[in-house]
Design a protein around this motif. Structure first.
Motif, PDB file in Angstrom:
ATOM      1  N   UNK A   1      -2.732  10.307  -2.940  1.00 29.72           N
ATOM      2  CA  UNK A   1      -3.640  10.449  -3.542  1.00 29.72           C
ATOM      3  C   UNK A   1      -3.584  10.395  -5.239  1.00 29.72           C
ATOM      4  N   UNK A   2      -2.494  10.796  -5.859  1.00 26.61           N
ATOM      5  CA  UNK A   2      -2.326  10.461  -7.234  1.00 26.61           C
ATOM      6  C   UNK A   2      -2.113   9.135  -7.337  1.00 26.61           C
ATOM      7  N   UNK A   3      -1.471   8.390  -6.443  1.00 29.04           N
ATOM      8  CA  UNK A   3      -1.175   6.923  -6.687  1.00 29.04           C
ATOM      9  C   UNK A   3      -2.601   6.083  -6.644  1.00 29.04           C
ATOM     10  N   UNK A   4      -3.491   6.507  -5.682  1.00 31.19           N
ATOM     11  CA  UNK A   4      -4.571   5.933  -5.587  1.00 31.19           C
ATOM     12  C   UNK A   4      -5.618   6.199  -6.798  1.00 31.19           C
ATOM     13  N   UNK A   5      -5.520   7.382  -7.345  1.00 28.97           N
ATOM     14  CA  UNK A   5      -6.289   7.685  -8.462  1.00 28.97           C
ATOM     15  C   UNK A   5      -5.938   6.739  -9.709  1.00 28.97           C
ATOM     16  N   UNK A   6      -4.567   6.740  -9.932  1.00 27.89           N
ATOM     17  CA  UNK A   6      -4.099   5.968 -11.076  1.00 27.89           C
ATOM     18  C   UNK A   6      -4.505   4.522 -10.872  1.00 27.89           C
ATOM     19  N   UNK A   7      -4.033   3.834  -9.797  1.00 26.49           N
ATOM     20  CA  UNK A   7      -4.330   2.561  -9.715  1.00 26.49           C
ATOM     21  C   UNK A   7      -6.005   2.203  -9.655  1.00 26.49           C
ATOM     22  N   UNK A   8      -6.721   3.115  -9.208  1.00 27.29           N
ATOM     23  CA  UNK A   8      -8.288   2.490  -9.303  1.00 27.29           C
ATOM     24  C   UNK A   8      -8.663   2.819 -10.645  1.00 27.29           C
ATOM     25  N   UNK A   9      -8.268   3.778 -11.543  1.00 27.93           N
ATOM     26  CA  UNK A   9      -8.675   4.230 -12.787  1.00 27.93           C
ATOM     27  C   UNK A   9      -7.962   2.952 -13.732  1.00 27.93           C
ATOM     28  N   UNK A  10      -6.761   2.758 -13.560  1.00 30.55           N
ATOM     29  CA  UNK A  10      -6.568   1.344 -14.100  1.00 30.55           C
ATOM     30  C   UNK A  10      -7.198   0.108 -13.938  1.00 30.55           C
ATOM     31  N   UNK A  11      -7.409  -0.239 -12.900  1.00 32.26           N
ATOM     32  CA  UNK A  11      -8.038  -1.387 -12.550  1.00 32.26           C
ATOM     33  C   UNK A  11      -9.251  -1.766 -12.574  1.00 32.26           C
ATOM     34  N   UNK A  12     -10.346  -0.436 -12.534  1.00 27.83           N
ATOM     35  CA  UNK A  12     -11.590  -0.605 -12.059  1.00 27.83           C
ATOM     36  C   UNK A  12     -12.365  -1.691 -12.958  1.00 27.83           C
ATOM     37  N   UNK A  13     -11.956  -1.312 -14.271  1.00 22.59           N
ATOM     38  CA  UNK A  13     -12.780  -2.501 -15.337  1.00 22.59           C
ATOM     39  C   UNK A  13     -12.929  -3.874 -14.837  1.00 22.59           C
ATOM     40  N   UNK A  14     -11.196  -4.267 -14.746  1.00 24.07           N
ATOM     41  CA  UNK A  14     -11.044  -5.351 -14.413  1.00 24.07           C
ATOM     42  C   UNK A  14     -11.903  -5.988 -13.201  1.00 24.07           C
TER      43      UNK A  14
END
Lengths: 434, 434
Positions: free
Chosen positions: B16-29
């Motif tokens: 879950x933590x990994x999903x959250x990190x990846x989504x937050x890092x890439x959502x803008x792009x």
């Protein structure tokens, strides 16, 4: 959502015949299960009287005039399997301008004209482009690059993407055969063409790695910016020395970000790859692509890189995806284009085989020239009878220099020095070591 | 076409933590490039005060009550990363009934309840199910099974799908270590759990191969119909003998059509695999899936089978696909369900290691029992000091029988005979040879 497709196909040869066979065999089940509705209505060929490898169904007409398909408004999808650039370009460009979807297996066309083709797709609303079959035949690498790394950051893509040369290199590795002998065998078996240049000099891989670089890094890479070395100067000595180093030799296309992430190296070259790894394990006409990325560390995709049914299977996947999703299935432009500098120089350990006149002082001369070029020597092997096997001519010695990590440009200076000072009596063989 | 997603995630741990990190890092792009609009609005955890491995953004709330997500009509996608079956079932079933999309990494849940979950998806129009992360973590095997074989016909799927046991087997292979020692090392490193049963007895692979069998053959496979043998009875003698036969040993999940194409064998077992092939080349905690099919002959997908970012990457791919395509992205039910008989018996060459009291006549007794069982013996190796290495106890001999091609059931009768006639002093070790 689903989009009934009336397809006009250009090309009724090996791959076209495979596409037709697979579609006709599976269309009923695809329709029943997923509402996929595909009819191949017309096939454009040069000679309608030529005997084909497939039976024509009643709903399909053979034509010879491109416009029978391109000007037919009932046809909403063009499948281009002609190969070559000139005519294929006319067909693909006009199809898109007419608002038709395009599925193509044409690596040469896209490696040259992908930006133009993408512009046409963007300008002609509702059109899409599928090209899964253009790189590594049956391996679904395009689709995986488009869909499996959306939240990831790719560091490198490298692969064995030419079955002909991999067949030859596998023979050289396992049978100790020399280049000329395996080329002849590959030609006799129909794996290699009479003029094998495109395969053995790496031009075929050049086009493929340029396309993968675009998918991995969002960067258009012009073919003439991709340095390309082939396999025609490799000998059994190189394989013997590679084996002593725990490696074998593969022709590899590479696209890799530099450590600073603002430089991209794209090149084709024979490479020493460690035995037991995914590249070394790919034998015969097989293909493999290895993707290194932040989230997935290393992913490997392997399968048949060419052939009637593998290539046709990829074309069919594109057609069915289009029929299921329509224009919505267009992959988004991930990753965004970034300001990347194409930098052919890259850092690695290198293998340099030097052919020199036998005699005292050779090692010292090679060492001195390496120092001048800033190349630190890790070790030196003796090729030929005394060392790695493979014959040497009388009076001639093969020295294999393994460098510490250095720049490709420094190795270039080392090689220039060896030739300039006439220490090397033939062009040295240079490979990076993975 | 694109569907803005407001996500409620169950589980804020490793994945879950990994999903959250990846989504937050890439959502803008992702939004900029593809109009992908994803907000993780709520995360349901057991303890909101526990320190997390990620920073919570303002748009996300931590909750402890399931219904804060399930009863929130603004949330249209539930990501289930709790693991286990009981609570996860409640969450997934209720989410679908409420019309929410579900993305899950829960292999145990789906292996037990996939037919029920699919029925719920079908009954609740507009809902979809993504479960890329449930099999082989970071390998996009689900999506490839759904999209790369639509016009193809799969003959078999087999794979190394458990990183813990592959780590252990790799150690046994390369270091000559024995089972107990590598299990302890794997436990010390945190690769294996205190109770390693689910991994070492093959139950984890059992669930995964059942899911892949459904995708490859359209067949629901109940877990209790999947025979399952683990690795706990393997010894260094087996690796030494395997090596003499040009093989190593891997724990493999297999789903294979019989030649007549109306019988399906699904099972988990240690298997002798040839060195240099894709299964043998997968080392340490890596996973690999090999698909044999009519059009593609052999395709290989390899990568990390577990871990925070690999598994999270697959979850993110599912989320982004859903955000791009909405319900249209649901894969169609290819292949159609066929009338296949689950048949645990299958034909292969087998490896049978027999531990017997040393003495005259052992070989003759083993040969006679093999004949009675209809098993043709190809060759017999002496395990232990005299042959394949590994220690033998005093007065005890290890014989490794390699059979010609025969049925698993015949080998079963052979083994029963060895035990019944007290020729074998311990349970024989049986493996198929690939």
């Amino acid at each position: 959502m689903s989009l009934p497709l009336k397809v006009g196909m250009f090309g009724g040869g090996t791959v076209g015949g495979g596409v037709y066979e697979i579609m006709e065999q599976t269309k009923k089940e695809l329709f029943k299960a997923g509402g996929v509705d595909v009819t191949i209505a017309k096939i454009c060929v040069r000679d309608v009287n030529k005997k084909r490898s497939f039976e024509l169904e009643k709903h399909t007409t053979m034509v010879t005039d491109y416009d029978e398909i391109l000007e037919d408004d009932s046809i909403n999808c063009v499948v281009e399997l002609m190969g070559g650039v000139t005519h294929a370009k006319d067909v693909v460009f006009k199809a898109l301008k007419k608002g038709k979807h395009v599925v193509t297996a044409n690596k040469a066309l896209l490696a040259q004209l992908l930006p133009e083709v993408k512009s046409l797709v963007a300008e002609n609303a509702g059109t899409t482009l599928g090209y899964e079959a253009a790189v590594c035949g049956g391996i679904p690498i395009i689709h995986n690059m488009q869909g499996s790394y959306v939240g990831d950051s790719i560091q490198s893509v490298m692969g064995i993407m030419n079955g002909t040369t991999n067949f030859m290199l596998t023979k050289m590795e396992t049978e100790g055969a020399d280049y000329a002998a395996v080329l002849k065998e590959a030609q006799d078996l129909g794996f290699a063409e009479a003029d094998p240049t495109a395969d053995v000099e790496g031009h075929d891989v050049q086009a493929k790695i340029a396309l993968l670089a675009k998918l991995a890094f969002g960067q258009d890479v012009a073919l003439d910016k991709v340095p390309c070395a082939g396999i025609s100067n490799l000998s059994s000595t190189d394989f013997a020395c590679a084996k002593m180093m725990g490696c074998t030799i593969k022709l590899v296309g590479t696209a890799a970000l530099g450590e600073s992430k603002d430089k991209l190296a794209v090149f084709v070259s024979p490479v020493l790859v460690p035995l037991g790894g995914p590249l070394a394990s790919t034998r015969g006409p097989g293909n493999v692509v290895v993707v290194r990325s932040e989230n997935l560390t290393e992913s490997v995709y392997a399968g048949p890189g060419a052939g009637r049914y593998p290539t046709a299977n990829s074309v069919v996947n594109d057609i069915v995806r289009l029929a299921r999703l329509g224009a919505a299935g267009t992959p988004p432009p991930f990753p965004l284009e970034r300001p990347l500098e194409l930098e052919p120089d890259f850092e690695a350990c290198f293998y340099v085989r030097v052919t020199a006149a036998d005699g005292l002082g050779v090692l010292s001369a090679v060492g001195a020239i390496a120092s001048e070029a800033g190349v630190s020597v890790h070790s030196v092997l003796r090729g030929g009878e005394g060392g790695g096997g493979g014959g040497e001519e009388a009076g001639v010695v093969s020295l294999v220099v393994k460098t510490d990590s250095c720049l490709r440009s420094q190795v270039g200076a080392f090689v220039d020095g060896l030739k300039g000072k006439k220490v090397a009596t033939a062009d040295p063989v240079v490979m990076s070591i993975l």
